[in-house]
Design a protein around this motif. Structure first.
Motif, mmCIF file in Angstrom:
data_model
loop_
_atom_site.group_PDB
_atom_site.id
_atom_site.type_symbol
_atom_site.label_atom_id
_atom_site.label_comp_id
_atom_site.label_asym_id
_atom_site.label_seq_id
_atom_site.Cartn_x
_atom_site.Cartn_y
_atom_site.Cartn_z
ATOM 1 N N PHE A 192 0.770 -1.343 -0.064
ATOM 2 C CA PHE A 192 -0.104 -0.005 0.059
ATOM 3 C C PHE A 192 0.821 1.120 0.037
ATOM 4 N N LYS A 193 2.002 1.277 0.786
ATOM 5 C CA LYS A 193 2.870 2.353 0.708
ATOM 6 C C LYS A 193 3.463 2.553 -0.617
ATOM 7 N N ILE A 194 3.999 1.520 -1.283
ATOM 8 C CA ILE A 194 4.386 1.787 -2.888
ATOM 9 C C ILE A 194 3.152 2.214 -3.731
ATOM 10 N N PHE A 195 2.017 1.562 -3.386
ATOM 11 C CA PHE A 195 0.779 2.123 -4.187
ATOM 12 C C PHE A 195 0.577 3.968 -4.020
ATOM 13 N N ARG A 196 0.714 4.276 -2.669
ATOM 14 C CA ARG A 196 0.588 5.570 -2.272
ATOM 15 C C ARG A 196 1.631 6.506 -3.085
ATOM 16 N N VAL A 197 2.849 6.042 -3.039
ATOM 17 C CA VAL A 197 3.989 6.734 -3.492
ATOM 18 C C VAL A 197 3.778 6.781 -4.954
ATOM 19 N N ILE A 198 3.467 5.831 -5.688
ATOM 20 C CA ILE A 198 3.278 6.016 -7.133
ATOM 21 C C ILE A 198 2.112 7.168 -7.502
ATOM 22 N N ILE A 199 0.721 6.749 -6.707
ATOM 23 C CA ILE A 199 -0.306 7.637 -6.912
ATOM 24 C C ILE A 199 0.263 9.100 -6.751
ATOM 25 N N THR A 200 0.927 9.353 -5.802
ATOM 26 C CA THR A 200 1.365 10.658 -5.454
ATOM 27 C C THR A 200 2.395 11.204 -6.575
ATOM 28 N N LEU A 201 3.160 10.572 -7.033
ATOM 29 C CA LEU A 201 4.269 10.858 -7.953
ATOM 30 C C LEU A 201 3.371 11.237 -9.480
ATOM 31 N N ILE A 202 2.420 10.361 -9.586
ATOM 32 C CA ILE A 202 1.630 10.674 -10.769
ATOM 33 C C ILE A 202 0.965 11.979 -10.644
ATOM 34 N N ALA A 203 0.340 12.058 -9.403
ATOM 35 C CA ALA A 203 -0.508 13.331 -9.271
ATOM 36 C C ALA A 203 0.251 14.648 -9.361
ATOM 37 N N ILE A 204 1.672 14.574 -8.760
ATOM 38 C CA ILE A 204 2.709 15.728 -8.765
ATOM 39 C C ILE A 204 2.882 16.003 -10.305
ATOM 40 N N VAL A 205 3.074 14.960 -11.051
ATOM 41 C CA VAL A 205 3.574 15.173 -12.442
ATOM 42 C C VAL A 205 2.367 15.774 -13.371
ATOM 43 N N ASN A 254 -7.703 22.631 -16.614
ATOM 44 C CA ASN A 254 -6.618 22.771 -15.478
ATOM 45 C C ASN A 254 -6.853 23.109 -14.300
ATOM 46 N N LEU A 255 -8.218 23.974 -14.210
ATOM 47 C CA LEU A 255 -8.970 24.055 -13.044
ATOM 48 C C LEU A 255 -9.310 23.032 -12.153
ATOM 49 N N VAL A 256 -10.022 22.108 -12.816
ATOM 50 C CA VAL A 256 -10.647 20.690 -12.136
ATOM 51 C C VAL A 256 -9.263 19.749 -11.866
ATOM 52 N N GLY A 257 -8.610 19.857 -13.188
ATOM 53 C CA GLY A 257 -7.598 18.607 -13.075
ATOM 54 C C GLY A 257 -6.640 19.039 -11.975
ATOM 55 N N GLY A 258 -6.373 20.240 -11.660
ATOM 56 C CA GLY A 258 -5.495 20.684 -10.666
ATOM 57 C C GLY A 258 -5.982 20.384 -9.207
ATOM 58 N N LEU A 259 -7.264 20.759 -9.009
ATOM 59 C CA LEU A 259 -7.629 20.299 -7.691
ATOM 60 C C LEU A 259 -7.940 18.932 -7.482
ATOM 61 N N LEU A 260 -8.037 18.025 -8.494
ATOM 62 C CA LEU A 260 -8.007 16.592 -8.287
ATOM 63 C C LEU A 260 -6.943 16.190 -8.062
ATOM 64 N N CYS A 261 -5.708 16.703 -8.669
ATOM 65 C CA CYS A 261 -4.440 16.407 -8.127
ATOM 66 C C CYS A 261 -3.910 16.589 -7.032
ATOM 67 N N VAL A 262 -4.399 17.877 -6.364
ATOM 68 C CA VAL A 262 -3.929 18.442 -5.211
ATOM 69 C C VAL A 262 -4.943 17.368 -3.825
ATOM 70 N N TRP A 263 -6.100 16.783 -4.523
ATOM 71 C CA TRP A 263 -6.693 16.091 -3.361
ATOM 72 C C TRP A 263 -5.984 14.753 -3.330
ATOM 73 N N LEU A 264 -5.520 14.145 -4.491
ATOM 74 C CA LEU A 264 -4.852 12.802 -4.345
ATOM 75 C C LEU A 264 -3.499 12.980 -3.621
ATOM 76 N N ILE A 265 -2.870 13.998 -3.866
ATOM 77 C CA ILE A 265 -1.422 14.366 -3.256
ATOM 78 C C ILE A 265 -1.744 14.690 -1.547
ATOM 79 N N PHE A 266 -2.825 15.172 -1.301
ATOM 80 C CA PHE A 266 -2.865 15.613 0.357
ATOM 81 C C PHE A 266 -3.442 13.996 0.638
ATOM 82 N N VAL A 267 -4.499 13.176 0.074
ATOM 83 C CA VAL A 267 -4.854 11.981 0.592
ATOM 84 C C VAL A 267 -3.635 10.807 0.667
ATOM 85 N N PHE A 268 -3.077 10.691 -0.389
ATOM 86 C CA PHE A 268 -2.145 9.731 -0.516
ATOM 87 C C PHE A 268 -0.729 10.090 -0.194
#
Length: 262
Positions: A8-21, A39-53
């Protein structure tokens, strides 16, 4: 249990890196002057993923605080539900968009080249990508003709169709293979008016839509809504990579509007 935690930790890291990119790509698009719902909605979605994961402890801490009262619970579950639903929907639509991109046109099908902005300095980067792909297609299909479609906006020095015609002829394609449609102001009109030219001139009714990959699915839906004859395939433009995420997410919202209201 330890293996599951590690996985799960590896999964979280992968999701986080993808969201950052992707967040960087959305921001880069904005820096290029492309600002829209994508980019407004996409950016918010990425911020949410980074925060959660990516910030798991901070997320857990905030989650516990919000769960202490009913209003906090509604906010927490409401935000998580909306972003989770958006992500699932986006993945499904992106899969359909990808499938639309790989639909090959029949040989020597008539190309319908969809317009994009023309600036004072000539075709925009997006229009240039479509022009280049149209030239390659016509070179590879020597018996194919092309309808160049796009009117002139109030901020454009000439019609999009005329700008495409000038560049394609300059690239060595014979003018007698090109037909100009310079009245259309949206994708529906692009395709409808081009079909009129195809029928009036007895051109091949099989079609090759030349546009950006993220736009192919909507263009193909429109051809079905208009009941056009012949097959429809995709010729994907050379899209500047930074633009792809922003316009792809924008299509997530344009597609249901096209299906439900047009």
């Amino acid at each position: 249990m330890e293996k599951e935690n590690k996985a799960f930790k590896i999964f979280r890291v992968i999701i986080t890196l993808i969201a950052i990119v992707f967040l960087l790509l959305f921001v880069s698009g904005a820096l290029w002057g492309i600002v829209n719902i994508g980019n407004l909605v996409g950016g918010l979605l990425c911020v949410w993923l980074i925060f959660v994961f990516g910030t798991r402890n901070k997320y857990k801490s905030l989650k516990e605080k919000l769960k202490k009262n009913i209003f906090g619970k509604i906010v927490l579950y409401g935000i998580n539900f909306c972003f989770t639903a958006l992500l699932c929907y986006g993945l499904i639509v992106t899969g359909l968009m990808t499938f639309a991109c790989i639909q090959q046109p029949k040989q020597n099908a008539t190309a319908i080249v969809l317009g994009a902005q023309v600036t004072e300095n000539g075709p925009s980067m997006m229009l240039t990508g479509r022009i280049n792909s149209a030239v390659r297609y016509l070179q590879e299909n020597p018996d194919a003709k092309a309808v160049l479609t796009g009117g002139q906006g109030s901020n454009e020095p000439m019609s999009e169709a005329q700008a495409m015609y000038n560049c394609i002829v300059e690239a060595g394609i014979s003018p007698d293979r090109l037909y100009i449609e310079d009245k259309a102001v949206n994708t529906g009109e692009n395709i409808a008016f081009s079909e009129e030219i195809i029928k009036a001139n007895g051109l091949n009714e099989n079609k090759a839509i030349v546009t950006d990959g993220f736009h192919q699915l909507r263009a193909q839906i429109i051809t079905k809504q208009q009941g056009l004859s012949g097959s429809v395939g995709s010729v994907n433009a050379d899209t500047f990579p930074i633009f792809i995420p922003t316009f792809a997410v924008r299509e997530w919202f344009a597609l249901p509007n096209q299906v439900l209201f047009r």
